[in-house]
Design a protein around this motif. Structure first.
Motif, PDB file in Angstrom:
ATOM      1  N   MET A   1       0.005 -14.511   5.135  1.00  0.00           N
ATOM      2  CA  MET A   1      -1.197 -13.682   5.013  1.00  0.00           C
ATOM      3  C   MET A   1      -0.905 -12.283   5.554  1.00  0.00           C
ATOM      4  O   MET A   1      -0.454 -12.133   6.690  1.00  0.00           O
ATOM      5  CB  MET A   1      -2.336 -14.327   5.797  1.00  0.00           C
ATOM      6  N   PRO A   2      -1.114 -11.244   4.744  1.00  0.00           N
ATOM      7  CA  PRO A   2      -0.771  -9.890   5.198  1.00  0.00           C
ATOM      8  C   PRO A   2      -1.663  -9.435   6.343  1.00  0.00           C
ATOM      9  O   PRO A   2      -2.853  -9.695   6.365  1.00  0.00           O
ATOM     10  CB  PRO A   2      -1.005  -9.040   3.944  1.00  0.00           C
ATOM     11  N   GLU A 131      -6.347  -3.985  -0.171  1.00  0.00           N
ATOM     12  CA  GLU A 131      -5.301  -3.031  -0.499  1.00  0.00           C
ATOM     13  C   GLU A 131      -4.659  -3.477  -1.799  1.00  0.00           C
ATOM     14  O   GLU A 131      -4.602  -4.675  -2.099  1.00  0.00           O
ATOM     15  CB  GLU A 131      -4.252  -2.967   0.608  1.00  0.00           C
ATOM     16  N   ARG A 132      -4.189  -2.519  -2.557  1.00  0.00           N
ATOM     17  CA  ARG A 132      -3.609  -2.839  -3.854  1.00  0.00           C
ATOM     18  C   ARG A 132      -2.462  -3.842  -3.707  1.00  0.00           C
ATOM     19  O   ARG A 132      -1.581  -3.679  -2.862  1.00  0.00           O
ATOM     20  CB  ARG A 132      -3.107  -1.567  -4.543  1.00  0.00           C
ATOM     21  N   SER A 133      -2.523  -4.908  -4.509  1.00  0.00           N
ATOM     22  CA  SER A 133      -1.492  -5.963  -4.570  1.00  0.00           C
ATOM     23  C   SER A 133      -1.389  -6.793  -3.298  1.00  0.00           C
ATOM     24  O   SER A 133      -0.402  -7.493  -3.098  1.00  0.00           O
ATOM     25  CB  SER A 133      -0.111  -5.359  -4.905  1.00  0.00           C
ATOM     26  N   SER A 134      -2.432  -6.725  -2.438  1.00  0.00           N
ATOM     27  CA  SER A 134      -2.395  -7.491  -1.184  1.00  0.00           C
ATOM     28  C   SER A 134      -3.560  -8.461  -1.038  1.00  0.00           C
ATOM     29  O   SER A 134      -3.698  -9.113  -0.011  1.00  0.00           O
ATOM     30  CB  SER A 134      -2.378  -6.537   0.017  1.00  0.00           C
ATOM     31  N   GLY A 135      -4.447  -8.541  -2.033  1.00  0.00           N
ATOM     32  CA  GLY A 135      -5.588  -9.441  -1.943  1.00  0.00           C
ATOM     33  C   GLY A 135      -6.791  -8.786  -1.295  1.00  0.00           C
ATOM     34  O   GLY A 135      -6.729  -7.658  -0.804  1.00  0.00           O
ATOM     35  N   ALA A 136      -7.896  -9.513  -1.311  1.00  0.00           N
ATOM     36  CA  ALA A 136      -9.160  -9.042  -0.731  1.00  0.00           C
ATOM     37  C   ALA A 136      -9.576  -9.988   0.379  1.00  0.00           C
ATOM     38  O   ALA A 136      -9.370 -11.212   0.286  1.00  0.00           O
ATOM     39  CB  ALA A 136     -10.243  -8.965  -1.797  1.00  0.00           C
TER      40      ALA A 136
END
Length: 264
Positions: A1-2, A131-136
């Motif tokens: 998870m980022p 963030e773009r390409s990182s999920g919500a």
């Protein structure tokens, strides 16, 4: 998870600082409802104060970036490729009437593409971010996804109408009639950024609105996309957040809404 990136951390810090001040102001609104003049001037001042706080925090962290803000408009910095897009109170009418459904919206646009966005609801203490390409995400760690419900009869659809021209208002009325014929659960909440965030979190299956400004749409647009949803301009402009309309939803409801809105 980022983990939360430095840029999103900056955005959250600015929103939370403004949110604390807005909450104090919001608690005063109820006292102003009984006055003849009402709370309009007070809320206008709160809106501007919130924007000033956000501007100062973001400017301190990234001095060269440019801004596009509801109250102050464009503020050009040395770096024209990076633009903060800020709505200091989305849902101002709700705020003014003491209705606890409003938020702060901040997005970062890089070379005409939204790269990060947050929508912060101080009353409910909910923070939507992407963030773009990182999920919500909702809060720090809860990943969110659009709803899996695709039956029109049970879908909840949010609608909105800002200040488009009279001709487009006629179109909006016709659109509402056509959509309500197949989707009976239509709601109007009065805060576009929260409507989009609720689509992303699966609380709503779909949404459309006319009369939008970029600061209404920018953060929520990215949050929906990163949650696996679909979002676009109703009228097919190249850059949806700079059109005056958006339609969003999970795949099935989005496709139905697009088809119906075009027919209207």
């Amino acid at each position: 998870m980022p983990s939360t990136s430095p840029i999103v951390t900056i955005m959250i810090r600015a929103a939370e600082k403004a949110g604390r001040v807005l909450l104090r102001d919001f608690n005063e609104v109820e006292n102003l409802q009984v006055s003849r003049k009402g709370p309009a001037d007070f809320v206008t001042a709160a809106d501007k104060r919130s924007e000033e706080i956000i501007f100062e925090e973001l400017k301190k962290a990234r001095p060269t970036y440019s801004f596009l803000m509801e109250e102050s408009g464009e503020v050009e910095g040395e770096d024209k490729d990076h633009v903060w897009i800020v709505d200091p109170i989305d849902g101002t009418h709700n705020f003014m009437h003491g209705i606890p459904h409003w938020c702060i919206s901040i997005a970062l646009e890089v070379k005409s593409r939204i790269e990060a966005g947050i929508v912060y609801d101080p009353v409910k203490e909910e923070l939507f971010r992407a963030e773009r390409s990182s999920g919500a995400f909702l809060g720090q760690h809860r990943r969110i996804r659009v709803s899996g419900r695709n039956e029109l009869e049970s879908a909840s659809i949010a609608i909105g109408y800002g200040k488009p021209n009279p001709e487009k208002h006629k179109v909006f009325i016709e659109e509402t009639k056509m959509v309500s014929a197949t989707c009976p659960m239509i709601r109007r909440f009065g805060a576009a950024a929260l409507d989009l965030s609720y689509v992303a979190a699966g609380r709503l299956e779909g949404y459309w609105e006319r009369g939008l400004k970029p600061w209404d749409a920018a953060a929520g647009y990215l949050i929906v996309k990163e949650a696996g949803g679909f979002v676009n301009s109703i009228d097919n402009e190249d850059n949806p957040i700079y059109s005056d309309s958006l339609v969003a939803g999970n795949e099935a409801i989005y496709n139905h809404l697009r088809k119906t809105l075009k027919a209207a």
